[in-house]
Design an enzyme around this catalytic site. Structure first.
Site, mmCIF file in Angstrom:
data_model
loop_
_atom_site.group_PDB
_atom_site.id
_atom_site.type_symbol
_atom_site.label_atom_id
_atom_site.label_comp_id
_atom_site.label_asym_id
_atom_site.label_seq_id
_atom_site.Cartn_x
_atom_site.Cartn_y
_atom_site.Cartn_z
ATOM 1 N N GLY A 55 24.122 -20.434 -4.423
ATOM 2 C CA GLY A 55 23.064 -19.440 -4.536
ATOM 3 C C GLY A 55 23.561 -18.124 -3.998
ATOM 4 O O GLY A 55 24.743 -17.801 -4.081
ATOM 5 N N CYS A 56 22.669 -17.375 -3.382
ATOM 6 C CA CYS A 56 23.015 -16.076 -2.817
ATOM 7 C C CYS A 56 24.086 -16.243 -1.746
ATOM 8 O O CYS A 56 23.958 -17.073 -0.855
ATOM 9 C CB CYS A 56 21.768 -15.442 -2.209
ATOM 10 S SG CYS A 56 22.096 -13.890 -1.382
ATOM 11 N N PHE A 57 25.139 -15.444 -1.827
ATOM 12 C CA PHE A 57 26.229 -15.607 -0.864
ATOM 13 C C PHE A 57 25.839 -15.226 0.549
ATOM 14 O O PHE A 57 26.462 -15.647 1.504
ATOM 15 C CB PHE A 57 27.522 -14.923 -1.283
ATOM 16 C CG PHE A 57 27.450 -13.507 -1.803
ATOM 17 C CD1 PHE A 57 26.519 -12.587 -1.365
ATOM 18 C CD2 PHE A 57 28.370 -13.097 -2.755
ATOM 19 C CE1 PHE A 57 26.490 -11.291 -1.856
ATOM 20 C CE2 PHE A 57 28.365 -11.798 -3.249
ATOM 21 C CZ PHE A 57 27.417 -10.894 -2.795
ATOM 22 N N TRP A 58 24.766 -14.454 0.722
ATOM 23 C CA TRP A 58 24.318 -14.122 2.074
ATOM 24 C C TRP A 58 23.931 -15.390 2.830
ATOM 25 O O TRP A 58 24.203 -15.520 4.019
ATOM 26 C CB TRP A 58 23.118 -13.189 2.041
ATOM 27 C CG TRP A 58 23.327 -11.870 1.380
ATOM 28 C CD1 TRP A 58 24.508 -11.227 1.146
ATOM 29 C CD2 TRP A 58 22.304 -11.024 0.875
ATOM 30 N NE1 TRP A 58 24.275 -10.027 0.522
ATOM 31 C CE2 TRP A 58 22.924 -9.877 0.341
ATOM 32 C CE3 TRP A 58 20.921 -11.114 0.810
ATOM 33 C CZ2 TRP A 58 22.205 -8.832 -0.231
ATOM 34 C CZ3 TRP A 58 20.205 -10.077 0.242
ATOM 35 C CH2 TRP A 58 20.838 -8.943 -0.280
#
Length: 178
Positions: free
Chosen positions: A13-16
């Protein structure tokens, strides 16, 4: 104790979110957010990735000391801190750039990843859709994406999406955290 550095590249998903998880794990020396797995020529930008047209995934490249934590242990953490059963989707983030993916760097990593996928599959109600692919060119994301959660933890997305993932990490893997 001698260090034995290796590299792992995964997208959940979002790399954050993925970056924030691995930054807290003992033995992890460096986590870099970036992009890989696409077919568009040249270095992609975040805006291009978000279009879904480049084929790249948001990933993190994790440098770790294998004498402290193994690739297998990191993969188990990865597989249990995101939803590997949703195709091209993590929560409200939808698109091929948010796919669940393990990019292996060598034959041994591929074999270990296959083993981990088989080990964790019985714990899910739905089939795991995590892609397993050889690593291609890794492009480091723009500077403002690096260390995102630590610099923006009070931001809405961080509070509502990343903070609960970190709570789950602490609950499941307290003994493996810094």
């Amino acid at each position: 104790m001698a260090s034995n550095f290796e590299v792992m590249t995964v997208g959940g998903g979002c790399f954050w979110c993925t970056e924030a998880v691995f930054q807290q794990v003992k033995g992890v020396e460096k986590v870099v957010s970036g992009y890989t797995g696409g077919t568009a020529p040249g270095k992609p930008t975040y805006r291009e990735i978000c279009s879904g047209l480049t084929g790249h995934a948001e990933v993190v490249q994790v440098t770790f000391d294998a004498s402290v934590i193994t690739y297998e242990e990191l993969l188990v953490i990865f597989m249990t801190t995101h939803d590997p059963t949703t195709l091209n989707k993590q929560g409200a983030d939808v698109g091929t750039q948010y796919r669940s993916v393990i990019y292996y760097h060598n034959k041994l990593q591929k074999e270990v990843a296959e083993e981990v996928l088989n080990q964790v599959a019985p714990y899910y109600d739905f089939a795991i859709v995590t892609e397993l692919s050889p690593i291609g060119i890794f492009y480091e994301a723009e500077d403002y994406h690096q260390n995102y959660y630590n610099q923006n933890s009070d931001q809405g997305y961080c509070s509502y999406v990343i903070t609960p993932k970190l709570a789950k990490l602490r609950q499941l893997y307290a003994d493996k955290l810094k």
